[in-house]
Design a protein around this motif. Structure first.
Motif, short mmCIF file in Angstrom:
data_model
loop_
_atom_site.label_atom_id
_atom_site.label_comp_id
_atom_site.label_asym_id
_atom_site.label_seq_id
_atom_site.Cartn_x
_atom_site.Cartn_y
_atom_site.Cartn_z
N UNK A 234 17.57 16.52 -1.35
CA UNK A 234 18.89 16.39 -0.71
C UNK A 234 19.18 14.97 -0.24
N UNK A 235 18.15 14.23 0.13
CA UNK A 235 18.32 12.87 0.63
C UNK A 235 19.04 11.97 -0.37
N UNK A 236 18.90 12.28 -1.67
CA UNK A 236 19.47 11.42 -2.72
C UNK A 236 20.71 12.02 -3.38
N UNK A 237 21.20 13.12 -2.83
CA UNK A 237 22.36 13.78 -3.40
C UNK A 237 23.61 12.89 -3.30
N UNK A 238 24.25 12.64 -4.43
CA UNK A 238 25.49 11.86 -4.45
C UNK A 238 25.34 10.37 -4.34
N UNK A 239 24.13 9.85 -4.41
CA UNK A 239 23.93 8.41 -4.26
C UNK A 239 24.10 7.65 -5.57
N UNK A 240 24.02 8.37 -6.71
CA UNK A 240 24.23 7.73 -8.01
C UNK A 240 25.23 8.52 -8.83
N UNK A 241 25.74 7.88 -9.88
CA UNK A 241 26.62 8.52 -10.84
C UNK A 241 26.23 8.04 -12.23
N UNK A 242 26.65 8.76 -13.25
CA UNK A 242 26.38 8.34 -14.61
C UNK A 242 27.49 7.42 -15.11
N UNK B 46 0.82 -1.22 0.00
CA UNK B 46 0.00 0.00 0.00
C UNK B 46 0.85 1.26 0.00
N UNK B 47 2.01 1.19 0.63
CA UNK B 47 2.84 2.39 0.78
C UNK B 47 4.31 1.99 0.87
N UNK B 48 5.18 2.92 0.57
CA UNK B 48 6.61 2.70 0.76
C UNK B 48 7.13 3.66 1.83
N UNK B 49 8.13 3.18 2.55
CA UNK B 49 8.75 3.95 3.63
C UNK B 49 10.26 3.76 3.50
N UNK B 50 10.98 4.86 3.38
CA UNK B 50 12.42 4.77 3.09
C UNK B 50 13.27 5.47 4.15
N UNK B 51 13.48 4.82 5.29
CA UNK B 51 14.38 5.38 6.29
C UNK B 51 15.85 5.31 5.88
N UNK B 52 16.14 4.56 4.81
CA UNK B 52 17.50 4.49 4.27
C UNK B 52 17.42 4.76 2.77
N UNK B 53 18.42 5.45 2.24
CA UNK B 53 18.51 5.70 0.80
C UNK B 53 19.91 5.34 0.32
N UNK B 54 19.99 4.86 -0.91
CA UNK B 54 21.28 4.48 -1.48
C UNK B 54 21.58 3.01 -1.30
N UNK C 277 19.43 -3.99 5.22
CA UNK C 277 20.53 -4.82 5.72
C UNK C 277 21.80 -4.67 4.89
N UNK C 278 21.91 -3.55 4.18
CA UNK C 278 23.17 -3.21 3.51
C UNK C 278 24.26 -3.11 4.57
N UNK D 151 24.52 3.14 -8.78
CA UNK D 151 24.79 3.45 -7.38
C UNK D 151 26.27 3.79 -7.17
N UNK D 152 26.55 4.73 -6.32
CA UNK D 152 27.93 5.02 -5.94
C UNK D 152 28.39 4.13 -4.79
N UNK D 153 27.45 3.52 -4.10
CA UNK D 153 27.77 2.73 -2.91
C UNK D 153 27.53 3.50 -1.63
N UNK D 154 27.25 4.80 -1.76
CA UNK D 154 26.95 5.61 -0.57
C UNK D 154 25.56 5.26 -0.06
N UNK D 155 25.42 5.23 1.26
CA UNK D 155 24.15 4.91 1.90
C UNK D 155 23.86 5.99 2.95
N UNK D 156 22.62 6.43 2.98
CA UNK D 156 22.25 7.53 3.89
C UNK D 156 21.08 7.12 4.77
N UNK D 157 21.27 7.21 6.07
CA UNK D 157 20.19 6.96 7.03
C UNK D 157 19.43 8.26 7.27
N UNK D 158 18.13 8.19 7.15
CA UNK D 158 17.28 9.38 7.21
C UNK D 158 16.52 9.42 8.53
N UNK D 159 17.06 10.15 9.48
CA UNK D 159 16.44 10.25 10.80
C UNK D 159 15.03 10.82 10.73
N UNK D 160 14.82 11.80 9.86
CA UNK D 160 13.54 12.49 9.80
C UNK D 160 12.40 11.56 9.39
#
Length: 252
Positions: free
Chosen positions: A45-53, A11-19, A92-93, A60-69
């Motif tokens: 901003x949450x997805x800044x720098x997580x991918x490259x061309x 029904x919904x997605x929830x993304x406390x982690x990105x990348x 579980x990355x 993916x660049x391999x960077x992972x960001x935990x989103x407290x908010x």
């Protein structure tokens, strides 16, 4: 990225982690890489720098960001929902600290009105983390792993050994045959073909092989889509009908 979802089985997605980072061949055409690049281009901003061309495509660049908010989001949903956790990452990355996984776990424990669907390509780490004393089994949390082809069927054994109320497998994108594996202890199987640019074709017999395994092991069978470049055109009928089975369990 945390509200209603077009994914047929949630029904919904929830993304406390990105990348994320590439784990196996099923990641090659990952939709989340493309989506993360779009969100970065939109200034999220949450997805800044997580991918490259690379080769004209987002990787993916391999960077992972935990989103407290984002941890407060499920508390704001008053009506019960099926919630796909981390459609844009993998809880579980190896770069996600156990302490943060525990905070996500606590939110799910505090919101038992929702059913949470955790899907990982790293069930070995999931098994290790959820076997720790700090993580009690939650009746509203379903844990699953992706199995896209025969080379990663070993993930099923890690899933089966993971403490959980409900275990499930996502055979998506299904890019190879899955034959004669045990689904003992697996409550639910999702099958789907790859979609989007560069999509690899899924053979009909591969789907029927999994359907037969589900009948053999009393596993609920959900056929999500045929996929390919235009998934709306290919649809989701199998043998002239839809299969929308869900795991049989009692939510507490």
């Amino acid at each position: 990225m945390a509200e209603s979802s077009p994914i047929e089985w949630t029904d919904a997605t929830w993304n406390p982690v990105a990348g994320c980072s590439i784990a196996s061949s099923g990641c090659t055409n990952c939709y989340a890489m493309r989506m993360a690049a779009r969100l970065e281009a939109m200034g999220v901003a949450k997805y800044d720098g997580l991918t490259r061309k690379s080769g004209g495509r987002a990787k993916w660049t391999g960077a992972v960001r935990c989103d407290e908010a984002s941890l407060s989001i499920p508390h704001r949903w008053r009506n019960p929902r099926k919630v796909f956790v981390n459609s844009m990452s993998d809880l579980f990355h190896p770069e996600v600290p156990i302490a943060f996984i525990k905070r996500v776990w606590d939110v799910m424990a505090e919101t038992p009105r929702h059913d949470y669907q955790l899907l990982t390509k790293r069930p070995d780490r999931m098994r290790e983390v959820l076997s720790e004393d700090a993580f009690r089994v939650l009746p509203n949390v379903w844990v699953g792993t992706s199995v896209e082809g025969p080379e990663v069927v070993g993930r099923i054994d890690h899933l089966r050994a993971t403490p959980a109320a409900v275990r499930f497998i996502s055979f998506e994108p299904l890019i190879g045959p899955i034959q004669d594996v045990s689904l003992k202890g697996i409550a639910w199987a999702i099958v789907g073909g790859e979609s989007g640019p560069g999509a690899r074709a899924m053979q009909e017999e591969w789907v029927w092989e999994i359907e037969r395994l589900c009948r053999r092991f009393d596993t609920a069978f959900f056929f999500k889509q045929w996929g390919e470049v235009n998934k709306k055109v290919s649809g989701r009928l199998l043998g002239g009908r839809t299969y929308d089975e869900m795991p049989a369990y009692i939510s507490v």
